[in-house]
Design a protein around this motif. Structure first.
Motif, PDB file in Angstrom:
ATOM      1  N   GLY A  15       6.484  37.788  14.144  1.00  0.00           N
ATOM      2  CA  GLY A  15       6.778  37.213  15.449  1.00  0.00           C
ATOM      3  C   GLY A  15       6.247  38.005  16.625  1.00  0.00           C
ATOM      4  N   ALA A  16       7.028  38.010  17.689  1.00  0.00           N
ATOM      5  CA  ALA A  16       6.613  38.632  18.946  1.00  0.00           C
ATOM      6  C   ALA A  16       6.372  40.131  18.790  1.00  0.00           C
ATOM      7  CB  ALA A  16       7.658  38.368  20.028  1.00  0.00           C
ATOM      8  N   ALA A  17       7.205  40.809  18.006  1.00  0.00           N
ATOM      9  CA  ALA A  17       7.025  42.257  17.821  1.00  0.00           C
ATOM     10  C   ALA A  17       5.673  42.559  17.185  1.00  0.00           C
ATOM     11  CB  ALA A  17       8.157  42.832  16.973  1.00  0.00           C
ATOM     12  N   ARG A  18       5.260  41.748  16.224  1.00  0.00           N
ATOM     13  CA  ARG A  18       3.963  41.952  15.574  1.00  0.00           C
ATOM     14  C   ARG A  18       2.815  41.717  16.558  1.00  0.00           C
ATOM     15  NH1 ARG A  18       2.396  41.597   9.910  1.00  0.00           N
ATOM     16  NH2 ARG A  18       0.143  41.459   9.808  1.00  0.00           N
ATOM     17  N   MET A  19       2.929  40.652  17.350  1.00  0.00           N
ATOM     18  CA  MET A  19       1.868  40.343  18.315  1.00  0.00           C
ATOM     19  C   MET A  19       1.719  41.455  19.353  1.00  0.00           C
ATOM     20  SD  MET A  19       2.308  36.258  18.887  1.00  0.00           S
ATOM     21  CE  MET A  19       0.966  36.204  20.066  1.00  0.00           C
ATOM     22  N   VAL A  20       2.827  41.953  19.869  1.00  0.00           N
ATOM     23  CA  VAL A  20       2.760  42.997  20.894  1.00  0.00           C
ATOM     24  C   VAL A  20       2.314  44.319  20.273  1.00  0.00           C
ATOM     25  CG1 VAL A  20       4.094  44.297  22.601  1.00  0.00           C
ATOM     26  CG2 VAL A  20       4.359  41.816  22.434  1.00  0.00           C
ATOM     27  N   SER A  48      11.039  50.655  11.785  1.00  0.00           N
ATOM     28  CA  SER A  48      12.422  50.801  11.336  1.00  0.00           C
ATOM     29  C   SER A  48      13.035  49.407  11.327  1.00  0.00           C
ATOM     30  CB  SER A  48      13.189  51.732  12.283  1.00  0.00           C
ATOM     31  OG  SER A  48      13.532  51.059  13.482  1.00  0.00           O
ATOM     32  N   PRO A  49      14.236  49.250  10.827  1.00  0.00           N
ATOM     33  CA  PRO A  49      14.852  47.916  10.826  1.00  0.00           C
ATOM     34  C   PRO A  49      15.000  47.305  12.224  1.00  0.00           C
ATOM     35  CG  PRO A  49      16.018  49.344   9.318  1.00  0.00           C
ATOM     36  CD  PRO A  49      15.047  50.211  10.078  1.00  0.00           C
ATOM     37  N   SER A  50      15.105  48.136  13.258  1.00  0.00           N
ATOM     38  CA  SER A  50      15.335  47.597  14.598  1.00  0.00           C
ATOM     39  C   SER A  50      14.160  47.745  15.567  1.00  0.00           C
ATOM     40  CB  SER A  50      16.565  48.263  15.228  1.00  0.00           C
ATOM     41  OG  SER A  50      16.337  49.657  15.368  1.00  0.00           O
ATOM     42  N   THR A  51      13.210  48.614  15.263  1.00  0.00           N
ATOM     43  CA  THR A  51      12.180  48.957  16.247  1.00  0.00           C
ATOM     44  C   THR A  51      10.835  49.248  15.590  1.00  0.00           C
ATOM     45  OG1 THR A  51      13.913  50.034  17.552  1.00  0.00           O
ATOM     46  CG2 THR A  51      11.654  50.532  18.162  1.00  0.00           C
ATOM     47  N   VAL A  52       9.775  48.895  16.302  1.00  0.00           N
ATOM     48  CA  VAL A  52       8.424  49.330  15.950  1.00  0.00           C
ATOM     49  C   VAL A  52       8.018  50.342  17.019  1.00  0.00           C
ATOM     50  CG1 VAL A  52       6.012  48.661  15.632  1.00  0.00           C
ATOM     51  CG2 VAL A  52       7.834  47.077  14.983  1.00  0.00           C
ATOM     52  N   GLN A  77       3.913  45.079  30.740  1.00  0.00           N
ATOM     53  CA  GLN A  77       4.687  43.857  30.985  1.00  0.00           C
ATOM     54  C   GLN A  77       5.045  43.152  29.674  1.00  0.00           C
ATOM     55  OE1 GLN A  77       2.001  41.837  33.632  1.00  0.00           O
ATOM     56  NE2 GLN A  77       2.823  42.852  35.452  1.00  0.00           N
ATOM     57  N   ARG A  78       4.095  43.084  28.729  1.00  0.00           N
ATOM     58  CA  ARG A  78       4.372  42.434  27.450  1.00  0.00           C
ATOM     59  C   ARG A  78       5.414  43.198  26.642  1.00  0.00           C
ATOM     60  NH1 ARG A  78      -1.110  41.762  28.033  1.00  0.00           N
ATOM     61  NH2 ARG A  78      -1.727  43.305  26.491  1.00  0.00           N
ATOM     62  N   VAL A  79       5.316  44.526  26.646  1.00  0.00           N
ATOM     63  CA  VAL A  79       6.289  45.348  25.921  1.00  0.00           C
ATOM     64  C   VAL A  79       7.669  45.210  26.563  1.00  0.00           C
ATOM     65  CG1 VAL A  79       6.944  47.728  25.364  1.00  0.00           C
ATOM     66  CG2 VAL A  79       4.572  46.982  25.038  1.00  0.00           C
ATOM     67  N   GLU A  80       7.732  45.288  27.886  1.00  0.00           N
ATOM     68  CA  GLU A  80       9.014  45.183  28.582  1.00  0.00           C
ATOM     69  C   GLU A  80       9.629  43.790  28.460  1.00  0.00           C
ATOM     70  OE1 GLU A  80       8.202  46.658  32.522  1.00  0.00           O
ATOM     71  OE2 GLU A  80       8.265  48.756  31.840  1.00  0.00           O
ATOM     72  N   ALA A  81       8.817  42.756  28.286  1.00  0.00           N
ATOM     73  CA  ALA A  81       9.339  41.402  28.101  1.00  0.00           C
ATOM     74  C   ALA A  81      10.159  41.299  26.812  1.00  0.00           C
ATOM     75  CB  ALA A  81       8.200  40.382  28.074  1.00  0.00           C
ATOM     76  N   LEU A  82       9.912  42.199  25.866  1.00  0.00           N
ATOM     77  CA  LEU A  82      10.685  42.243  24.615  1.00  0.00           C
ATOM     78  C   LEU A  82      11.784  43.303  24.676  1.00  0.00           C
ATOM     79  CD1 LEU A  82       7.842  41.907  21.961  1.00  0.00           C
ATOM     80  CD2 LEU A  82       9.250  40.126  22.982  1.00  0.00           C
ATOM     81  N   ASN A  83      12.076  43.790  25.894  1.00  0.00           N
ATOM     82  CA  ASN A  83      13.069  44.850  26.116  1.00  0.00           C
ATOM     83  C   ASN A  83      12.645  46.176  25.510  1.00  0.00           C
ATOM     84  OD1 ASN A  83      14.910  43.256  27.619  1.00  0.00           O
ATOM     85  ND2 ASN A  83      15.581  42.323  25.700  1.00  0.00           N
ATOM     86  N   GLY A  84      11.338  46.399  25.446  1.00  0.00           N
ATOM     87  CA  GLY A  84      10.809  47.660  24.963  1.00  0.00           C
ATOM     88  C   GLY A  84      10.368  48.532  26.120  1.00  0.00           C
ATOM     89  N   ASP A  85       9.725  49.638  25.791  1.00  0.00           N
ATOM     90  CA  ASP A  85       9.190  50.504  26.841  1.00  0.00           C
ATOM     91  C   ASP A  85       7.846  51.068  26.410  1.00  0.00           C
ATOM     92  OD1 ASP A  85       9.784  53.219  25.487  1.00  0.00           O
ATOM     93  OD2 ASP A  85      11.772  52.312  25.576  1.00  0.00           O
ATOM     94  N   ALA A 102       4.569  53.073  22.574  1.00  0.00           N
ATOM     95  CA  ALA A 102       5.388  51.900  22.863  1.00  0.00           C
ATOM     96  C   ALA A 102       6.519  51.816  21.855  1.00  0.00           C
ATOM     97  CB  ALA A 102       4.551  50.628  22.807  1.00  0.00           C
ATOM     98  N   ARG A 103       7.685  51.487  22.365  1.00  0.00           N
ATOM     99  CA  ARG A 103       8.839  51.197  21.512  1.00  0.00           C
ATOM    100  C   ARG A 103       9.131  49.711  21.675  1.00  0.00           C
ATOM    101  NH1 ARG A 103      13.681  49.932  22.170  1.00  0.00           N
ATOM    102  NH2 ARG A 103      13.583  50.321  24.404  1.00  0.00           N
ATOM    103  N   ILE A 104       9.024  48.975  20.578  1.00  0.00           N
ATOM    104  CA  ILE A 104       9.132  47.516  20.615  1.00  0.00           C
ATOM    105  C   ILE A 104      10.296  47.082  19.717  1.00  0.00           C
ATOM    106  CG2 ILE A 104       7.910  45.359  20.159  1.00  0.00           C
ATOM    107  CD1 ILE A 104       5.297  47.176  20.309  1.00  0.00           C
ATOM    108  N   PRO A 105      11.354  46.520  20.304  1.00  0.00           N
ATOM    109  CA  PRO A 105      12.464  46.031  19.486  1.00  0.00           C
ATOM    110  C   PRO A 105      12.014  44.882  18.581  1.00  0.00           C
ATOM    111  CG  PRO A 105      13.140  46.253  21.771  1.00  0.00           C
ATOM    112  CD  PRO A 105      11.641  46.412  21.731  1.00  0.00           C
TER     113      PRO A 105
END
Length: 124
Positions: A15-20, A48-52, A77-85, A102-105
């Protein structure tokens, strides 16, 4: 000639985590090739189970200042749209190393961004 290494496995990310995640790696490698083509590059993706967590680090052969361009701004902006940093800058304050991290939930792993919207599909 630049050296490169890769530590990554995103097979279980969807999903979105893979794309970002893909966007972070692509944009970071593009910037490495553009700004420091002869410097070594290392890409690491930790899942990890919760984060890339994506880290792209390269050496710097110049001491010229670097600023966030449109690519990094859009990426942030794309990372932050997923509540990442996203962090981009000199590694540990050094002038000879640059890092993008990048930390991507993974909360949206189950969302298939390529599938048609259920409302759209029903209307056709």
């Amino acid at each position: 000639e630049a050296a490169a290494s890769l530590d990554a496995s995103v097979d279980q990310v969807a999903g979105a985590a893979r794309m970002v995640t893909h966007d972070v790696v692509r944009e970071s490698l593009t910037n490495c090739a553009k700004h420091e083509p002869s410097a070594p590059v290392h890409v690491r993706v930790d899942v990890s189970p919760s984060t890339v967590t994506v880290s792209v680090e390269n050496g710097r052969t110049s001491t010229s200042p670097t600023i966030d361009g449109a690519g990094l701004t859009g990426l942030r902006q794309r990372v932050e749209a997923l509540n990442g940093d996203l962090l981009a800058g000199p590694r540990d304050g050094r002038t000879d190393a640059w890092i993008v991290r990048a930390r991507i939930p993974r909360a949206l792993d189950a969302v298939d961004l390529d599938a048609p919207d259920a409302d759209t599909a029903a209307a056709t």
